[in-house]
Design an enzyme around this catalytic site. Structure first.
Site, PDB file in Angstrom:
ATOM      1  N   LYS A   1       1.019  -1.073  -0.148  1.00 55.69           N
ATOM      2  CA  LYS A   1       0.252  -0.084   0.002  1.00 55.69           C
ATOM      3  C   LYS A   1       0.875   1.336   0.019  1.00 55.69           C
ATOM      4  O   LYS A   1       1.750   1.266   0.723  1.00 55.69           O
ATOM      5  CB  LYS A   1      -0.896  -0.010   1.291  1.00 55.69           C
ATOM      6  CG  LYS A   1      -1.799   1.151   1.294  1.00 55.69           C
ATOM      7  CD  LYS A   1      -2.771   0.827   2.424  1.00 55.69           C
ATOM      8  CE  LYS A   1      -3.999   1.865   2.802  1.00 55.69           C
ATOM      9  NZ  LYS A   1      -4.999   1.827   3.746  1.00 55.69           N
TER      10      LYS A   1
ATOM     11  N   SER B   1      -9.541   1.880   2.768  1.00 57.22           N
ATOM     12  CA  SER B   1      -8.603   2.530   2.012  1.00 57.22           C
ATOM     13  C   SER B   1      -7.682   1.884   1.392  1.00 57.22           C
ATOM     14  O   SER B   1      -6.798   2.195   0.470  1.00 57.22           O
ATOM     15  CB  SER B   1      -7.937   3.724   2.792  1.00 57.22           C
ATOM     16  OG  SER B   1      -7.267   3.092   3.893  1.00 57.22           O
TER      17      SER B   1
ATOM     18  N   SER C   1     -10.179  -0.232   6.914  1.00 60.32           N
ATOM     19  CA  SER C   1      -9.388  -0.070   5.761  1.00 60.32           C
ATOM     20  C   SER C   1      -8.878  -1.669   5.199  1.00 60.32           C
ATOM     21  O   SER C   1      -8.424  -1.630   3.988  1.00 60.32           O
ATOM     22  CB  SER C   1      -8.285   0.917   5.589  1.00 60.32           C
ATOM     23  OG  SER C   1      -9.105   2.332   5.788  1.00 60.32           O
TER      24      SER C   1
END
Length: 602
Positions: A221, A293, A317
């Site tokens: 990420k 996210s 997330s």
């Protein structure tokens, strides 16, 4: 040349003298000069030179609408007259003359500890038992290899039936082919990946096998720092940001021999699934976002573009994109995995964890990234006691009957309860007190706004693509008006909620909950309990789903023919007991038998 503090205070005081003059004698303290005080006299609150903007009684009258705390006219007058003196130091820190910028690596002095006094039921040893399922032959088809679980990939590489370079080229090719559709990768790290793959093959050929992640391509990420490679936070103001050092988790995966193939997308500043390159899409339903996210890790893992990925969670997330994209997401106990070198959103909530295609895969990754780091004040020593072949019969699984009868629960969630019984675990009914759990989010809003104070005050938030009421720009600005007293009260409620969870876990080993049940997402993120989200079945949807609040000007697509998409359930475990969580998840995964299906077109 900067003015002296005395000159600044003298000038700044002029702006508030009018407010003080409106109500002369109303609680007015004389300016206290330390040089004129008798020996032994202590300083007094609100007796220094006034600083800051003009404040009147009407200012407080308007503010009372936000705080829901009414004052009388005399109280309002006293508060207005003394405010510039009492709060002078607050303005001074933020606006000068002794303005102090707080570096992004500086954590608050207070630290959340999920281990309440008296809690001792944590694993006392490190153990990792891999599954005893015999390996399958290496497929001839590259696509079949790409979607294979990490447990199989690692066995093929260890036995030299598959080279890391071949596997890396498979994933790089898939990233380049499908990323324009999914928008799940911000930076593809081709040169680094091929270099690491070549090194892995040389080491393995020479008898230096580092372990189950050696030679496995993965995606990070894009809030994990990577030396010399852009780390953008998915946000326009940081799109050219290039760190000089790897995040601690990246260092540990490099040490394990893993191969970094991509920096994966995230919603800007770790919210939802829209970043400066657009919206990351769900491989199962391209008309909707992948959720966030950890949007890129969810989409890339589901579409077979990486062997595994590492995401982060502050308030859902990892859980949400794992649900949407049909992958396994493991959110570790708060403090198990260090966040050093990761973007800070919320010091007391941020967690890093693996996203994979199988449950055992997630535990393999967790073992490599666990352990304290001195530069993360929240990280602590812990043990991981996991056996993929453990007998789960007799484990007590708590659930909330009322939740299973209403949305967001589905028939898939209810069927999962039956599977729990089928594998020999015991269901135990529970209920939770009717408390205002969402009020804990005040802590998230305040910490996040503090983490990005400079971006807020400089106006940099205006560069972000998403400028809707439920996006960070609006929330960070609103947070400047939050009450510090309410923050402390929310912090106290947090401990009360943690005590309630400790009571429940004194009677059960696990909880099974609908993955997106708001109360449990809030509760367990704030208490720090680990969670495991895994695919449990499929549901049909007639309308695309979104992380964002409804927008009448931009309605979501609807489908005349329902679309079939994956649906997952979530197991919650005791603090630092990811081993039991993983063993139960593997048993449930095998019983459900739905983890192998792939999204069409990938």
């Amino acid at each position: 040349m900067s003015r002296s503090r005395r000159e600044f205070l003298t000038t700044a005081s002029l702006g508030v003298l009018g407010a003080a003059a409106i109500y002369p004698g109303q609680g007015q303290a004389q300016v206290q000069n330390p040089g004129n005080l008798p020996a032994g006299a202590p300083p007094a609150f609100g007796a220094g030179p006034p600083v800051g903007p003009a404040v009147t009684a009407s200012t407080f009258a308007e503010a009372e609408k936000l705080t829901q705390f009414p004052l009388t006219d005399p109280e309002r007058a006293m508060a207005a007259a003394s405010w510039p003196r009492t709060l002078a130091s607050v303005y001074e820190r933020r606006t000068g003359p002794r303005k102090l910028a707080l570096e992004s690596t500086l954590a608050p002095a207070t630290r959340w500890d999920p281990m309440l006094p008296g809690l001792t039921s944590v694993p006392s040893r490190d153990r990792f038992g891999r599954s005893s399922v015999p390996p399958t032959p290496l497929p001839a088809n590259d696509e079949d290899i790409a979607f294979s679980p990490l447990t199989q990939l690692s066995t093929w590489i260890e036995k030299r039936q598959l080279s890391s370079e071949r596997l890396t080229r498979i994933y790089l090719g898939r990233l380049e082919r499908f990323n324009p559709t999914l928008r799940c990768a911000i930076t593809i790290t081709r040169d680094l990946a091929l270099q690491q793959a070549k090194q892995a093959d040389e080491e393995i050929s020479g008898g230096n096998y580092r372990g189950p992640l050696h030679g496995i391509p993965w995606g990070a990420k894009d809030l994990l720092d990577t030396a010399g490679i852009p780390t953008t936070y998915g946000a326009e103001p940081y799109r050219n940001r290039i760190p000089t050092e790897d995040a601690e988790v990246v260092k540990r995966l490099h040490a394990a021999g893993a191969v970094l193939v991509a920096k994966l997308s995230l919603g800007a500043l770790a919210l939802n699934d829209i970043w400066f390159g657009g919206q990351t899409m769900n491989p199962w339903l391209l008309e909707e976002g992948s959720s966030g996210s950890s949007a890129g890790p969810g989409a890339a893992t589901a579409a077979g573009l990486v062997g595994f990925s590492v995401g982060s969670e502050t308030g859902g997330s990892i859980v949400s994109p794992s649900m949407r994209c049909g992958v396994t997401g493991l959110r570790p106990t708060y403090g198990r995995v260090p966040r050093t070198g990761a973007m800070t959103l919320c010091w007391s909530l941020d967690k890093l964890g693996p996203m994979t295609r199988r449950v055992e895969d997630a535990l393999l990754v967790l073992a490599a990234i666990s352990g304290p780091d001195a530069n993360d004040t929240a990280s602590v020593p812990s043990h991981l006691d996991f056996d993929a072949n453990a007998n789960v019969k007799g484990l007590r699984v708590g659930y909330f009957p009322a939740w299973m009868k209403e949305r967001p629960a589905t028939d898939v969630d209810r069927a999962a309860l039956e599977k729990v019984k089928n594998v020999g675990m015991q269901l135990v009914e529970y209920s939770l007190p009717d408390w205002p759990y969402d009020s804990l989010n005040l802590i998230l809003f305040a910490e996040a706004a503090a983490a990005f104070e400079e971006l807020t005050l400089s106006g940099g938030l205006r560069e972000l693509k998403a400028q809707v009421p439920d996006a960070w720009p609006n929330i960070f600005r609103q947070a400047r008006f939050l009450s510090a007293v309410d923050f402390v009260q929310a912090d106290r409620l947090r401990r009360k909620v943690a005590q309630e969870m400790a009571r429940i876990f004194s009677e059960v080993d696990l909880l099974l909950v609908p993955s997106l049940r708001d109360e449990m997402l809030v509760i367990t993120n704030f208490t720090g309990h680990p969670s495991l989200t895994l695919r449990a079945g499929f549901v049909e949807v007639r309308k695309a789903r979104s992380d964002w609040a409804p927008d009448t000007e931009h309605p979501l697509p609807t489908f005349s023919t329902p679309r079939r998409v994956p649906h997952g359930v979530t197991l919650i475990g005791r603090l630092f007991d990811e081993g039991t969580l993983g063993a139960a998840g593997i048993a449930l995964e095998r019983a459900l038998g739905v983890s192998g299906e792939r999204p069409q077109g990938f």
